[in-house]
Design a protein around this motif. Structure first.
Motif, mmCIF file in Angstrom:
data_model
loop_
_atom_site.group_PDB
_atom_site.id
_atom_site.type_symbol
_atom_site.label_atom_id
_atom_site.label_comp_id
_atom_site.label_asym_id
_atom_site.label_seq_id
_atom_site.Cartn_x
_atom_site.Cartn_y
_atom_site.Cartn_z
ATOM 1 N N UNK A 1 2.862 -1.636 -25.828
ATOM 2 C CA UNK A 1 2.141 -2.659 -25.063
ATOM 3 C C UNK A 1 1.108 -2.015 -24.134
ATOM 4 N N UNK A 2 1.457 -0.883 -23.513
ATOM 5 C CA UNK A 2 0.494 -0.177 -22.663
ATOM 6 C C UNK A 2 -0.678 0.349 -23.493
ATOM 7 N N UNK A 3 -0.386 0.904 -24.685
ATOM 8 C CA UNK A 3 -1.449 1.420 -25.558
ATOM 9 C C UNK A 3 -2.368 0.282 -25.992
ATOM 10 N N UNK A 4 -1.787 -0.851 -26.390
ATOM 11 C CA UNK A 4 -2.603 -1.995 -26.809
ATOM 12 C C UNK A 4 -3.433 -2.539 -25.652
ATOM 13 N N UNK A 5 -2.865 -2.582 -24.468
ATOM 14 C CA UNK A 5 -3.601 -3.033 -23.295
ATOM 15 C C UNK A 5 -4.776 -2.104 -23.011
ATOM 16 N N UNK A 6 -4.509 -0.802 -23.092
ATOM 17 C CA UNK A 6 -5.586 0.175 -22.879
ATOM 18 C C UNK A 6 -6.658 0.040 -23.968
ATOM 19 N N UNK A 7 -6.239 -0.173 -25.216
ATOM 20 C CA UNK A 7 -7.201 -0.340 -26.318
ATOM 21 C C UNK A 7 -8.057 -1.582 -26.095
ATOM 22 N N UNK A 8 -7.450 -2.667 -25.608
ATOM 23 C CA UNK A 8 -8.216 -3.889 -25.331
ATOM 24 C C UNK A 8 -9.250 -3.639 -24.235
ATOM 25 N N UNK A 9 -8.881 -2.871 -23.222
ATOM 26 C CA UNK A 9 -9.816 -2.535 -22.141
ATOM 27 C C UNK A 9 -10.981 -1.711 -22.684
ATOM 28 N N UNK A 10 -10.664 -0.738 -23.538
ATOM 29 C CA UNK A 10 -11.714 0.100 -24.131
ATOM 30 C C UNK A 10 -12.651 -0.746 -24.991
ATOM 31 N N UNK A 11 -12.095 -1.669 -25.771
ATOM 32 C CA UNK A 11 -12.925 -2.537 -26.624
ATOM 33 C C UNK A 11 -13.816 -3.423 -25.761
ATOM 34 N N UNK A 12 -13.296 -3.987 -24.670
ATOM 35 C CA UNK A 12 -14.124 -4.815 -23.785
ATOM 36 C C UNK A 12 -15.274 -4.007 -23.188
#
Length: 153
Positions: free
Chosen positions: A19-30
């Motif tokens: 969940x932390x990795x996915x959250x970080x990936x979403x931030x990077x994509x934004x």
């Protein structure tokens, strides 16, 4: 602690890590999306607009400098040929020249009358049509700053 509890704790820890990795990936994509929007508005759109203006100007210049004069010359030549073919005096002159040459007499060409009013009206209409076509082409291919996206936007 039993082995099942240990496995369950590892599974929950793994789930939280994912969940932390996915959250970080979403931030990077934004952030990448914002950066892409900025680069597009600052770099890509102005370059495309400049290229489109240049292409339109080159097309307009080519049309005005090369195509329209050629079309006007062809139309003028065609009208001259049609006018000469319709002129009955040309046939009369040719037969008279042939007859005089056969008799060995000097060639005397009769005076030609001036052109009629219809010829001038036709030439005026032709000139108006060519000017109208040129104006429409100019309006079509002119660079209009209001048509392009400004660099500030």
């Amino acid at each position: 602690m039993s082995e099942a509890e240990i496995l369950r704790a590892h599974a929950e820890e793994l789930l939280h890590e994912q969940q932390r990795v996915l959250s970080h990936a979403a931030t990077v994509v934004r952030e990448a999306s914002r950066e892409l929007g900025r680069v597009t508005s600052e770099e890509v759109i102005p370059r495309v607009a400049r290229g489109a203006r240049t292409t339109a100007k080159n097309t307009r210049d080519k049309l005005v400098d090369d195509v329209l004069p050629s079309v006007a010359a062809v139309i003028g030549s065609t009208l001259s040929v049609i006018d000469a073919a319709r002129d009955q005096r040309l046939g009369q002159v040719a037969s008279r020249v042939t007859a005089l040459a056969a008799k060995g007499r000097p060639l005397v060409v009769p005076a030609v009358k001036s052109a009629g009013v219809g010829k001038y009206i036709g030439l005026g209409l032709l000139a108006a049509a060519v000017i109208g076509i040129g104006y429409v082409a100019w309006q079509t291919f002119r660079a209009d700053d209001e048509l392009w996206i400004s660099e500030d936007e």
